[in-house]
Design an enzyme around this catalytic site. Sequence first.
Site, PDB file in Angstrom:
ATOM      1  N   ASP A  35       0.599  -1.099   0.030  1.00 16.76           N
ATOM      2  CA  ASP A  35       0.184  -0.030  -0.100  1.00 16.76           C
ATOM      3  C   ASP A  35       0.612   0.739  -0.025  1.00 16.76           C
ATOM      4  O   ASP A  35       2.079   0.701   0.408  1.00 16.76           O
ATOM      5  CB  ASP A  35      -1.237  -0.007   1.165  1.00 16.76           C
ATOM      6  N   GLU A  75      -7.037   4.556  12.102  1.00 16.10           N
ATOM      7  CA  GLU A  75      -6.057   3.817  13.570  1.00 16.10           C
ATOM      8  C   GLU A  75      -6.009   5.823  14.333  1.00 16.10           C
ATOM      9  O   GLU A  75      -7.072   6.362  13.249  1.00 16.10           O
ATOM     10  CB  GLU A  75      -4.692   4.046  13.113  1.00 16.10           C
TER      11      GLU A  75
END
Length: 223
Positions: free
Chosen positions: A23, A114
């Site tokens: 990613d 997150e």
Amino acid sequence: MKSTIAAILALAATAQATVQGFDISHYQSSVNYAGAYAAGARFVIIKATEGTTYTDPSFSTHYTGATNAGLIRGGYHFAHPGETTGAAQADYFITHGGGWSGDGITLPGMLDLESEGGATCWGLSTSAMVAWIKAFSDRYHSQTGRYPMLYTNPSWWTSCTGNSNAFVSTNPLVLARYASAPGTIPGGWPYQTIWQNSDSYAYGGDSDIFNGSLDNLRKLATG
């Protein structure tokens, strides 16, 4: 659609094979997509948006490069829970590259959950966080026909959702854990669909491992 997701995840869980991926975001200004493909990578997840005001300036370049290299690809959205509604952020994500089409090379969008700075749980209670994630997930599903993948780590999921198991039957888990094994899976998921196992990948970004065969990966992209 729930049965489709369940079937895909079941296939991934029983398969011995794995598929390398990675990613990326604008922090990776230069990515060797062809090199990654030649080394065995077959998918990449690309940052598209944050909140309802930010679009990653490298998204289009990365998306085109990944496509040209033959990689299965998809976008991800860095969540800002509570700043605006989950539905509003899903709409923003879809409008700015995070949508899905059943072409066999597009992954369902990923919601990146997150902390950022001092906002450990973004000021939300565990119940409010679960409701926010559900609002994002439901809007994404209503607009695309797919539920988004959920990216998280065990500590954040436990602290910020109370280790909720509300998404087990709908949303594939992308587990962040930099170690030699995935370890304990949070949230009642029996296994991860994708494991982010390192924050360093030779051809750019973070290393991701799909839990299944290439055929399973293609099924995830197909719907």
